[in-house]
Design a protein around this motif. Structure first.
Motif, short mmCIF file in Angstrom:
data_model
loop_
_atom_site.label_atom_id
_atom_site.label_comp_id
_atom_site.label_asym_id
_atom_site.label_seq_id
_atom_site.Cartn_x
_atom_site.Cartn_y
_atom_site.Cartn_z
N TYR A 123 34.73 37.94 40.15
CA TYR A 123 36.14 37.74 40.48
C TYR A 123 37.04 38.03 39.28
CZ TYR A 123 34.72 35.15 44.74
OH TYR A 123 34.18 34.76 45.96
N LYS A 228 39.87 33.79 44.32
CA LYS A 228 40.70 34.96 44.03
C LYS A 228 41.70 35.19 45.15
CE LYS A 228 37.44 38.35 45.98
NZ LYS A 228 36.66 39.58 45.72
N TYR A 229 42.83 35.81 44.77
CA TYR A 229 43.87 36.18 45.73
C TYR A 229 44.16 37.65 45.53
CZ TYR A 229 48.41 36.56 48.02
OH TYR A 229 49.46 36.95 48.82
N ASP A 230 44.05 38.43 46.60
CA ASP A 230 44.25 39.88 46.52
C ASP A 230 45.09 40.31 47.71
OD1 ASP A 230 44.17 42.52 45.92
OD2 ASP A 230 42.02 42.78 46.20
N ASN A 231 46.41 40.44 47.48
CA ASN A 231 47.32 40.77 48.57
C ASN A 231 48.65 41.21 48.00
OD1 ASN A 231 47.91 41.15 51.23
ND2 ASN A 231 48.09 38.99 51.76
N TYR A 235 46.99 40.42 42.23
CA TYR A 235 45.60 39.94 42.14
C TYR A 235 45.56 38.77 41.16
CZ TYR A 235 40.54 39.80 41.63
OH TYR A 235 39.23 39.39 41.62
#
Length: 375
Positions: A123, A228-231, A235
């Motif tokens: 990550y 994790k944040y992916d948007n 990121y």
């Protein structure tokens, strides 16, 4: 049927995970073969005597393939080789494994592959040039690339939920983590597992994993958790891990004690679309700390006499400029936060000065620059 085909396709994508722009050389009668490669020309600019300073140029070549056996069964394989051209021109077979995918019932493969915990520690392994401290080391069990591993994966919880995946792995004397046998030049049996959850359609993914060696007198175990944040071009990722090595010998007198390594890694990146290409600035913080339970004179091991000492501690500021899918430029500055008495300072030094002086190379900042061509 649609879900079943999706379950077959996902491991095929996993096989070519590093092939961002692979070349398809064969696709006929249910058989597909892709080739991919990368040339990275890079240099680490820092004080002389610092570990990994200087040229970091390397080249990789890989192949991934799959064959459709029945409507629910397929076979797959991957091979990847890396050659380095710097002063430490080591060559390595990074991946070499083959397996079968059983649709909703998951996949099974064997060979040289990533340790099962790397799915979680990866990550934060996204920095332009540095990073990967939790994912590529010998103090975490089944985190780095490992030989002789058998891995079972299921990417949709037996077809019931596409957002939940898990894996179970066994290393047949293949784990390269820091154990007594490894110090003698051998390796250990180990097993591990992970679970990941893509939290609905929020862009969030949470994961947790555990691994340990099979030895009872010197058991080495690691657990890791991450999110994790992916948007929307943003990121964000965070990892925390803890490793414990039971009854490790820590000095020449034969004193033994448990040792622990605890680490945290934080990463933030944002992609900016330009007229030509895409720019992704990157910011990260990494800290790993070694703790010993030995209460005696420990100077032979730490030199500073400290029972808790950072192994890695830095802030990273960098950027990746993707001119297109095949060519990128990278720059990253590592602000080294280690003190000259920290054990990490000695680990980052390639001469005999250790960390006795405040100006030891192991405490210096590093600038990494490079160009990458990949296909």
């Amino acid at each position: 049927m649609k879900r079943n085909l999706l379950a077959i396709a996902i491991p095929a994508l996993l096989v070519a995970a590093s092939a961002n722009a692979s070349i398809e050389v064969w696709n006929k009668d249910g058989n597909k073969v892709d080739f991919y490669g990368r040339v990275k020309a890079a240099n680490h600019i820092t004080d002389r005597g610092q570990k990994d300073e200087g040229d970091d140029t390397s080249a990789r070549l890989g192949m991934s393939g799959q064959t459709q056996i029945t409507d629910w069964l397929s076979g797959y394989g991957r091979w990847e080789y890396e050659a380095k051209s710097g002063k430490n021109s080591d060559n390595e077979v990074r991946y070499a494994f083959a397996g079968l995918n059983f649709g909703d019932f998951g996949s099974f493969d064997y060979g040289r592959n990533d340790g099962v915990l790397k799915a979680i520690t990866a990550y934060t392994d996204v920095l332009p040039e540095f990073g990967g401290d939790a994912a590529n080391n010998n103090w975490n069990v089944l985190s780095a690339r490992t030989k002789a591993v058998a891995t079972y994966r299921n990417n949709n919880f037996f077809g019931l939920n596409d957002d939940i995946s898990f894996a179970v792995q066994y290393a047949d004397n293949g784990d390269n983590s820091l154990t007594k046998d490894n110090i003698r030049g051998e390796s250990r049996e180990a097993w591990g597992t992970n679970v990941q959850w893509n939290i609905f359609d929020t862009g969030l993914t949470a994961g947790v994993g555990y691994a340990q060696s099979t030895s009872s007198d010197q058991r080495h175990n690691t657990w890791a958790t991450g999110i994790k944040y992916d948007n929307y071009n943003l990121y964000l990722a965070a990892n925390y891990f803890q490793s414990k090595l039971k009854n490790r010998y820590i000095d020449h007198k034969g004193h033994i004690a448990d040792e622990k390594v605890k680490g945290i890694e934080l990463v933030a990146q944002y992609g900016i679309e330009l007229d030509v290409g895409r720019l992704t600035p990157s910011l990260a913080y990494v800290q790993h700390k070694l703790t010993s339970g030995y209460d005696g004179d420990n100077k032979a091991h730490y030199r500073s006499g400290s029972h808790s000492s950072p192994m890695a501690k830095y802030v990273s500021l960098g950027a990746t400029y993707d001119l297109n899918k095949n060519f990128s430029a990278i720059v990253e500055y590592k602000f080294n936060l280690l003190d000259h008495k920290d054990i990490g300072a000695a680990m980052n030094t390639t001469n005999n000065r250790g960390h006795k002086k405040a100006n030891t190379p192991g405490t210096k900042d590093v600038l990494g620059v490079g160009l990458i061509y990949q296909f």
